[in-house]
Write a protein that holds these residues in place. Structure first.
Motif: not given
Lengths: 137, 128
Positions: B16-17, B19-21, B23-24
């Motif tokens: 999850t982390s 993927v978050d980074v 996408f940013v």
């Protein structure tokens, strides 16, 4: 005696691997394709050309001329009466370099020529007019 | 007696982390990057009063309007310029521009002259 095996709990998590692959692909695409630079301080839509040499990007000094005749050198708005002094200073700082001019396609060409005359008198020997590729039919 | 097998715990990495980074970063590069290709053409500086002797075989291209052009006094359409330059004798081209002509028209003329391999000079129409 047969003891029943515990019921398997169905997996509810989404398989994210394909999405990560696609996102990495897009990230790499934008990293490689994109060019970075400051936004122009004047709205200028350069003329289109079918064939011209590609311009180097990243150099800061561009003389902007918008359709209303306003101009800017680099990141600073200037007036026509200040252009001679600014061009002389630029020429001394960049001896032998070609100044890039980005003029709006709808601007009056006579305004552009007036600027070029001032640049010539200031000692700038070469000017390159920035264009963009013509839209393909 | 058959004993139940112990339930194996999956030791998966938490993505999850990541993927978050990612996408940013993706949104940053999508918004900040420009894919517009820039080109440049070299333009001859305008003719000065002491520009030296005029070439004997100089062609004068007058831009009177966006599409009202004359070459040596002969009216022509912008699309005719390139073939006419190929047919004409070698020599430099003086492009004289009238007020009200857009930069796009001047650029079209510049490109055609450049592609013909001729020397190029610029002037304002009516200005010596």
């Amino acid at each position: 005696m047969k003891i029943p095996s515990p019921q398997r709990v169905p997996r509810t998590d989404v398989d994210m691997v394909p999405m990560i692959n696609v996102a990495f692909l897009l990230l790499t695409f934008f990293l490689l394709l994109g060019r970075f630079g400051h936004a122009d301080i004047l709205a200028v839509d350069p003329p289109r050309t079918a064939q011209a040499a590609s311009a180097a990007v990243g150099e800061a000094d561009v003389l902007l001329l918008d359709r209303d005749g306003r101009m800017a050198l680099g990141r600073e708005r200037i007036e026509l009466r200040d252009l001679a002094a600014r061009a002389t200073a630029w020429q001394l700082a960049h001896p032998g370099a070609a100044l890039r001019v980005k003029a709006d396609a709808a601007a009056d060409a006579v305004n552009l020529l007036e600027c070029l005359e001032i640049l010539r008198d200031a000692g700038i020997a070469e000017v390159r007019l920035l264009t963009r590729p013509a839209d393909r039919p | 007696m058959r004993l139940p097998r112990p339930v194996r715990r999956r030791h998966s990495i938490v993505l999850t982390s990541l993927v978050d980074v990612m996408f940013v970063l993706l949104f940053f590069f999508m918004l900040a990057a420009s894919a517009v290709e820039r080109r440049a053409i070299g333009i001859g500086m305008p003719v000065s009063d002491n520009a030296g002797p005029v070439a004997s075989s100089r062609l004068e291209l007058d831009l009177l309007g966006p599409t009202q052009w004359t070459l040596g006094g002969t009216p022509l359409r912008p699309s005719q310029l390139r073939p006419m330059l190929i047919e004409a004798a070698a020599g430099e081209v003086l492009i004289r521009t009238a007020p009200g002509v857009p930069v796009q028209a001047l650029t079209d003329a510049l490109t055609a002259v450049r592609e013909s391999g001729r020397r190029l000079r610029l002037a304002r129409l009516g200005v010596p």
